[in-house]
Write a protein that holds these residues in place. Structure first.
Motif, PDB file in Angstrom:
ATOM      1  N   GLN A  17       0.838  -1.192   0.000  1.00 31.77           N
ATOM      2  CA  GLN A  17       0.000   0.000   0.000  1.00 31.77           C
ATOM      3  C   GLN A  17       0.877   1.248   0.000  1.00 31.77           C
ATOM      4  O   GLN A  17       0.579   2.228  -0.678  1.00 31.77           O
ATOM      5  N   GLN A  18       1.964   1.229   0.763  1.00 27.52           N
ATOM      6  CA  GLN A  18       2.855   2.379   0.840  1.00 27.52           C
ATOM      7  C   GLN A  18       3.516   2.673  -0.499  1.00 27.52           C
ATOM      8  O   GLN A  18       3.611   3.830  -0.914  1.00 27.52           O
ATOM      9  N   GLN A  19       3.945   1.634  -1.192  1.00 23.40           N
ATOM     10  CA  GLN A  19       4.585   1.830  -2.495  1.00 23.40           C
ATOM     11  C   GLN A  19       3.615   2.444  -3.501  1.00 23.40           C
ATOM     12  O   GLN A  19       3.972   3.364  -4.239  1.00 23.40           O
ATOM     13  N   LEU A  20       2.375   1.938  -3.530  1.00 22.68           N
ATOM     14  CA  LEU A  20       1.375   2.490  -4.434  1.00 22.68           C
ATOM     15  C   LEU A  20       1.060   3.933  -4.050  1.00 22.68           C
ATOM     16  O   LEU A  20       0.960   4.804  -4.913  1.00 22.68           O
ATOM     17  N   ALA A  21       0.942   4.179  -2.764  1.00 21.68           N
ATOM     18  CA  ALA A  21       0.669   5.540  -2.288  1.00 21.68           C
ATOM     19  C   ALA A  21       1.763   6.502  -2.733  1.00 21.68           C
ATOM     20  O   ALA A  21       1.479   7.608  -3.211  1.00 21.68           O
ATOM     21  N   ASP A  22       3.016   6.084  -2.608  1.00 22.96           N
ATOM     22  CA  ASP A  22       4.135   6.923  -3.030  1.00 22.96           C
ATOM     23  C   ASP A  22       4.082   7.196  -4.534  1.00 22.96           C
ATOM     24  O   ASP A  22       4.385   8.303  -4.986  1.00 22.96           O
ATOM     25  N   MET A  23       3.681   6.205  -5.307  1.00 21.10           N
ATOM     26  CA  MET A  23       3.617   6.347  -6.763  1.00 21.10           C
ATOM     27  C   MET A  23       2.558   7.363  -7.198  1.00 21.10           C
ATOM     28  O   MET A  23       2.730   8.052  -8.199  1.00 21.10           O
ATOM     29  N   VAL A  24       1.455   7.438  -6.436  1.00 15.01           N
ATOM     30  CA  VAL A  24       0.347   8.308  -6.847  1.00 15.01           C
ATOM     31  C   VAL A  24       0.229   9.572  -5.999  1.00 15.01           C
ATOM     32  O   VAL A  24      -0.654  10.395  -6.236  1.00 15.01           O
ATOM     33  N   GLY A  25       1.107   9.728  -5.007  1.00 12.79           N
ATOM     34  CA  GLY A  25       1.146  10.967  -4.239  1.00 12.79           C
ATOM     35  C   GLY A  25       0.107  11.114  -3.148  1.00 12.79           C
ATOM     36  O   GLY A  25      -0.373  12.220  -2.890  1.00 12.79           O
ATOM     37  N   VAL A  26      -0.244   9.994  -2.513  1.00 13.18           N
ATOM     38  CA  VAL A  26      -1.172  10.041  -1.373  1.00 13.18           C
ATOM     39  C   VAL A  26      -0.566   9.263  -0.210  1.00 13.18           C
ATOM     40  O   VAL A  26       0.524   8.718  -0.330  1.00 13.18           O
ATOM     41  N   THR A  27      -1.272   9.209   0.911  1.00 11.60           N
ATOM     42  CA  THR A  27      -0.783   8.449   2.060  1.00 11.60           C
ATOM     43  C   THR A  27      -1.170   6.979   1.943  1.00 11.60           C
ATOM     44  O   THR A  27      -2.110   6.632   1.215  1.00 11.60           O
ATOM     45  N   ARG A  28      -0.479   6.138   2.674  1.00 14.05           N
ATOM     46  CA  ARG A  28      -0.826   4.719   2.721  1.00 14.05           C
ATOM     47  C   ARG A  28      -2.240   4.549   3.246  1.00 14.05           C
ATOM     48  O   ARG A  28      -2.992   3.675   2.801  1.00 14.05           O
ATOM     49  N   GLN A  29      -2.636   5.389   4.199  1.00 13.04           N
ATOM     50  CA  GLN A  29      -3.980   5.302   4.765  1.00 13.04           C
ATOM     51  C   GLN A  29      -5.052   5.534   3.702  1.00 13.04           C
ATOM     52  O   GLN A  29      -6.104   4.883   3.722  1.00 13.04           O
TER      53      GLN A  29
END
Length: 65
Positions: A17-29
């Motif tokens: 989830q963290q990796q995807l969040a970083d890719m799209v510019g949002v938080t893991r939450q």
């Protein structure tokens, strides 16, 4: 409604989830809440998620009857 298709696509790409969040510019939450069905992402975020996962909007976000 849970977004199982998004979670499956993320796992198939071997992304946390963290990796995807970083890719799209949002938080893991935020990613977690989308997958749990507790957050409706903007169209721009949906498009970014689909691009990161190599899927179409229909494949990830279209609700089937």
């Amino acid at each position: 409604m849970k977004n199982k298709r998004m979670k499956i696509a993320r796992v198939e790409k071997d992304l946390s989830q963290q990796q995807l969040a970083d890719m799209v510019g949002v938080t893991r939450q935020t990613i977690g809440m989308i997958e749990m069905g507790n957050f409706n992402p903007s169209l721009n975020l949906c498009r970014a998620i689909c691009k990161a996962l190599g899927k179409t909007l229909d494949e990830i976000f279209w609700e089937e009857d």
